[in-house]
Design an enzyme around this catalytic site. Structure first.
Site, PDB file in Angstrom:
ATOM      1  CG  HIS A  19     -46.512 129.220  16.081  1.00 34.02           C
ATOM      2  ND1 HIS A  19     -47.550 129.307  16.979  1.00 34.02           N
ATOM      3  CD2 HIS A  19     -45.379 129.261  16.833  1.00 34.02           C
ATOM      4  CE1 HIS A  19     -47.073 129.410  18.211  1.00 34.02           C
ATOM      5  NE2 HIS A  19     -45.755 129.372  18.155  1.00 34.02           N
ATOM      6  CD  GLU A 208     -46.372 125.488  24.073  1.00 29.41           C
ATOM      7  OE1 GLU A 208     -46.655 126.675  24.306  1.00 29.41           O
ATOM      8  OE2 GLU A 208     -45.269 125.123  23.630  1.00 29.41           O
TER       9      GLU A 208
HETATM   10  O1  NOS Z   1     -43.880 127.303  22.333  1.00 29.26           O
HETATM   11  C1  NOS Z   1     -43.812 128.355  22.953  1.00 29.26           C
HETATM   12  N1  NOS Z   1     -44.708 128.639  23.926  1.00 29.26           N
HETATM   13  C2  NOS Z   1     -44.705 129.790  24.615  1.00 29.26           C
HETATM   14  N2  NOS Z   1     -43.786 130.741  24.431  1.00 29.26           N
HETATM   15  C3  NOS Z   1     -42.836 130.512  23.499  1.00 29.26           C
HETATM   16  C4  NOS Z   1     -42.797 129.343  22.736  1.00 29.26           C
HETATM   17  N3  NOS Z   1     -41.741 129.408  21.919  1.00 29.26           N
HETATM   18  C5  NOS Z   1     -41.136 130.581  22.160  1.00 29.26           C
HETATM   19  N4  NOS Z   1     -41.783 131.251  23.120  1.00 29.26           N
HETATM   20  C6  NOS Z   1     -41.439 132.561  23.698  1.00 29.26           C
HETATM   21  O2  NOS Z   1     -41.715 133.570  22.759  1.00 29.26           O
HETATM   22  C7  NOS Z   1     -40.709 134.571  22.847  1.00 29.26           C
HETATM   23  C8  NOS Z   1     -40.728 135.477  21.642  1.00 29.26           C
HETATM   24  O3  NOS Z   1     -40.403 134.828  20.459  1.00 29.26           O
HETATM   25  C9  NOS Z   1     -39.454 133.738  23.065  1.00 29.26           C
HETATM   26  O4  NOS Z   1     -38.389 134.512  23.599  1.00 29.26           O
HETATM   27  C10 NOS Z   1     -39.947 132.677  24.029  1.00 29.26           C
HETATM   28  O5  NOS Z   1     -39.834 133.134  25.366  1.00 29.26           O
HETATM   29 ZN    ZN Z   2     -44.552 129.380  19.835  1.00 27.47          ZN
END
Ligand code: NOS
Ligand code: ZN
Length: 351
Positions: A19, A208
């Site tokens: 991840h 989350e």
């Molecule tokens: O921890 C997270 N939770 C939810 N969405 C996320 C997290 N980290 C990143 N992204 C989202 O995933 C997209 C594609 O990589 C990123 O642009 C961000 O908006």
């Molecule tokens: Zn993520």
């Protein structure tokens, strides 16, 4: 997050990363150079150290929604094939230098169409970048892509089709990400049903910012094979370690939890490393894996996440081996290839 001197013996351990977001792991200096090349003038700092600090501090808000706002800055400079190629290549090289031997790196192709690229051009540029970075790294690393659909958008079926079309070109599977509250994964049921008919793999960000209902939908309605984060599954475990029905299902079915401790502290899903549920879930023998999520926003790496757990949560080398083997078992890769990496690369190095 404080400056941490990484111990070479931790950096040297083979690691498996399931991840990690491509647009959350760009080098600060590269963001600056790409902004210059593409004429983007919206960056909040003009030197690499200042930019690195801005990303880390702006992501520290305790809110997932505010955390996600910082991605506008990296996505803005990732709109050309050459930018995507470069960032993917550097990603593979940075992970290899950190001891990662197998990685699944995700990104949302739909976010890289602003300057006229097609979805296919985006995927092919990133794939070529990963191949370039693997070759240049001087280490043995394999990097595969996961294609993410944004949960608030309506492109999930198209992205799912892309996953199937590129499955023979190191695209391992599908994911949905973005703000969790208000956007349940069941909005994308068509995509998940299609993927299952096609025998394709997918994971879902769930549990989350939002709790058990989100995890339950991801598994029982959508059929997720793994959970992105899944940290809120502890809400279904009593103080005396009794598992509720959902937590019991997740553990019994060995559903992998893609856990990201530093990221969770920034978004408020956990308080600190010492009390992060990853240690409790490990002790209860859930299928726990350790991940970075966003190396830029959290100023982290796999070595750093490992070292933090050793220093602040009492983890041993045995625990590190265990999460590494767990991750390899959970990879979206054929069984024989997973086994070979476990037997030939991981186990000997932790012996
Ligand atoms: O921890 C997270 N939770 C939810 N969405 C996320 C997290 N980290 C990143 N992204 C989202 O995933 C997209 C594609 O990589 C990123 O642009 C961000 O908006
Ligand atoms: Zn993520």
């Amino acid at each position: 997050m404080s400056e941490l001197e990484l111990r070479p013996e931790i950096v040297a351990l083979p690691k498996v990363l399931l991840h990690d977001h491509l647009d959350g792991g760009v080098r600060p200096q590269t963001v600056l150079e790409l902004a210059e090349e593409t004429g983007y003038d919206g960056l909040p700092a003009s030197d690499a150290a200042g930019l690195a600090r801005w990303f880390r501090e702006s992501s520290d808000s305790g809110s997932l929604v505010r955390y996600l706002e910082t991605f506008a800055q990296t996505v803005a400079v990732l709109q050309t094939e050459s930018a995507l190629f470069r960032v993917a290549s550097e990603c593979a090289q940075d992970l290899a230098a950190d001891g990662v031997v197998y990685a699944e790196v995700r990104y949302a192709p739909e976010q890289h169409l602003e300057a006229g690229l097609t979805l296919e051009q985006v995927v092919e540029a990133v794939n070529a970048g990963f191949r370039d970075g693997e070759a240049r790294s001087g280490h043995r690393i394999r990097v595969r892509a996961l294609l993410t659909a944004m949960r608030h958008a309506a492109k999930s079926s198209e992205i799912a089709e892309l996953v199937v079309r590129y499955r023979d070109q190191e695209v391992g599977g599908f994911d949905i990400a973005g703000a969790e509250a208000g956007y349940p994964p069941t909005r994308h049921l068509d995509a998940f049903e299609y993927l299952r008919r096609e025998n394709a793999h997918f994971t879902i960000h769930a549990g989350e910012a939002f709790g058990l209902p989100s995890i339950w939908e991801a598994i029982q309605w959508c059929g997720a094979e793994r959970l992105g984060h899944g940290v809120r599954i502890v809400d279904d475990i009593s103080a005396s370690d009794e598992l509720g029905l959902l937590a019991g299902f997740v553990r019994d079915r060995r559903i992998p939890l893609e856990m990201c401790p530093s990221s969770n502290i920034q978004t408020g899903a956990a308080t600190d490393i010492a009390s992060h549920p990853i240690t409790r879930l490990k002790d209860l023998r859930f299928r726990v894996t350790l991940n970075t999520d966003n190396r830029l926003m959290s100023d982290t790496s796999m070595s750093k996440e490992m070292q933090l757990l050793v220093d602040e949560a009492g983890w041993t080398k045995d625990d590190l081996r265990w999460v590494t083997v767990n991750a390899m078992k959970s990879a979206f890769l054929p069984f024989d290839e997973r086994l070979a990496l476990i037997e030939d690369t991981i186990k000997p190095a932790y012996a």
